[in-house]
Design a protein around this motif. Sequence first.
Motif, short mmCIF file in Angstrom:
data_model
loop_
_atom_site.label_atom_id
_atom_site.label_comp_id
_atom_site.label_asym_id
_atom_site.label_seq_id
_atom_site.Cartn_x
_atom_site.Cartn_y
_atom_site.Cartn_z
N GLU A 1 4.17 0.75 12.11
CA GLU A 1 5.41 0.83 11.32
C GLU A 1 5.21 1.64 10.04
O GLU A 1 6.17 1.94 9.34
N PHE A 2 3.95 1.95 9.72
CA PHE A 2 3.66 2.62 8.45
C PHE A 2 2.78 3.86 8.68
O PHE A 2 1.62 3.89 8.27
N PRO A 3 3.33 4.87 9.35
CA PRO A 3 2.50 6.02 9.71
C PRO A 3 1.96 6.76 8.49
O PRO A 3 0.95 7.48 8.60
N ASP A 4 2.59 6.60 7.33
CA ASP A 4 2.12 7.31 6.13
C ASP A 4 1.04 6.54 5.37
O ASP A 4 0.51 7.04 4.38
N VAL A 5 0.70 5.34 5.83
CA VAL A 5 -0.37 4.58 5.15
C VAL A 5 -1.69 4.81 5.89
O VAL A 5 -1.78 4.60 7.10
N SER B 1 -13.40 3.84 -3.10
CA SER B 1 -12.95 3.99 -1.71
C SER B 1 -11.92 2.93 -1.35
O SER B 1 -11.42 2.91 -0.23
N LEU B 2 -11.61 2.04 -2.28
CA LEU B 2 -10.66 0.95 -2.01
C LEU B 2 -9.42 1.09 -2.88
O LEU B 2 -9.48 1.59 -4.00
N ASP B 3 -8.29 0.61 -2.36
CA ASP B 3 -7.07 0.60 -3.15
C ASP B 3 -6.34 -0.74 -2.92
O ASP B 3 -6.53 -1.68 -3.67
N THR B 4 -5.56 -0.84 -1.85
CA THR B 4 -4.96 -2.13 -1.49
C THR B 4 -5.86 -2.78 -0.44
O THR B 4 -6.38 -2.10 0.45
N LEU C 1 -3.20 3.58 0.62
CA LEU C 1 -4.48 3.32 1.27
C LEU C 1 -4.69 1.81 1.39
O LEU C 1 -4.61 1.09 0.39
N LEU C 2 -4.93 1.33 2.61
CA LEU C 2 -5.10 -0.11 2.82
C LEU C 2 -6.40 -0.38 3.56
O LEU C 2 -6.74 0.29 4.53
N ALA D 1 0.85 -1.21 0.00
CA ALA D 1 0.00 0.00 0.00
C ALA D 1 0.88 1.25 0.00
O ALA D 1 0.60 2.22 -0.72
N GLN D 2 1.94 1.20 0.77
CA GLN D 2 2.86 2.34 0.86
C GLN D 2 3.51 2.66 -0.49
O GLN D 2 3.80 3.81 -0.80
N SER D 3 3.69 1.61 -1.31
CA SER D 3 4.35 1.82 -2.59
C SER D 3 3.40 2.33 -3.67
O SER D 3 3.82 2.69 -4.76
#
Length: 363
Positions: free
Chosen positions: A210-214, A234-237, A183-184, A176-178
Amino acid sequence: MKTYRIATIPGDGIGKEVVPAGQQVLEALAARSDTFRFEFENFDWGGDYYRRHGVMMPADGLDALRDKDAILFGSAGDPHIPDHITLWGLRLKICQGFDQYANVRPTRILPGIDAPLKRCKPADLDWVIVRENSEGEYAGIGGRAHQGHPIEVATDVSIMTRAGVERVLRFAFRLAQSRPRKLLTVITKSNAQRHAMVMWDEIAVQVSREFPDVKWDKELVDAATARMVNRPASLDTIVATNLHADILSDLAAALAGSLGIAPTANLDPERRYPSMFEPIHGSAFDIMGKGLANPVGTFWSVVMMLDHLGEADAAKSVMSAIEQVTANPSLHTGDLGGTATTTQVTDAVCKSIAAHSRSTLAT
Ligand code: ATP
């Protein structure tokens, strides 16, 4: 010049048509490259092998695959052999033997595809589903007793380990971060399954730190089906357990237009073993041998394989060849409402790759 060793396992039904088509695309790509080539080894495992030997693949089959860089798989399924034998005897043997714990399934509405959601713009549906692929509901634990008697009993026990859940959730957060939206959505059913799924939810909270930007949210699996139809944007990963993601990803493939298009990757993210790439569809015996199979799901799987091998440019050029071909309705196979054959679609994709390579060379 780098050589990638690829195992091809066509398996059953239309797997025998789409895997050679996938190999043809890889060969077209290699013909234009002066940095890599492919060395293929084909394995005739599957239903016919079972009829001859009583097993879907030999006992030492994994050893024959171990030194390969990747595996291109077709499908396992035969109308005359019980499904649990074809599935457990081949595909799951490889997935579990090589600890391919992350099953990744991208879904998009490709150009030219008439998808069933009329209110959904193609850009609204761009998902990647991560399916836990090594335990959960398909752990294979259980048994039957008193077979054939009125008191017969059967169990399938779902197993979730902290290590197993942690690694797949971490993989999903990283994926998701990549992606641009970061968005997860974590799929759960902790309202009804009050042990393992509650642990799943707790671990999601822990890993998320561990993933504050997600940005992430949680959705019950039943509610997720409605959300996929009503609010696809509204969905991505998306990450879910083995069974939940199995079901959601078939829905996703249908919403994107056809089962024949969707790809999947069975990844060992740690790269201890070869990863395996395959179309999401099964053996489709109803159309087998007629040249009607849509090879696009296999080609998209080839794109995922190239990405995994670190050949990002090559992956892009195959993806854009696929999109060029799907954009042309005269190159649609029957599942998409067209009359094109497997060979016509394959030739068109190979031609587009060759043309693309020529124009890249010219610039
Ligand atoms: P299995 O038992 O191996 O899962 P299946 O035949 O029950 O196989 P699928 O092959 O997944 O199920 O697909 C169901 C139907 O969708 C097929 O019978 C076929 O008509 C159609 N279909 C699936 N894949 C393709 C494809 N690549 N091209 C065209 N049609 C397809």
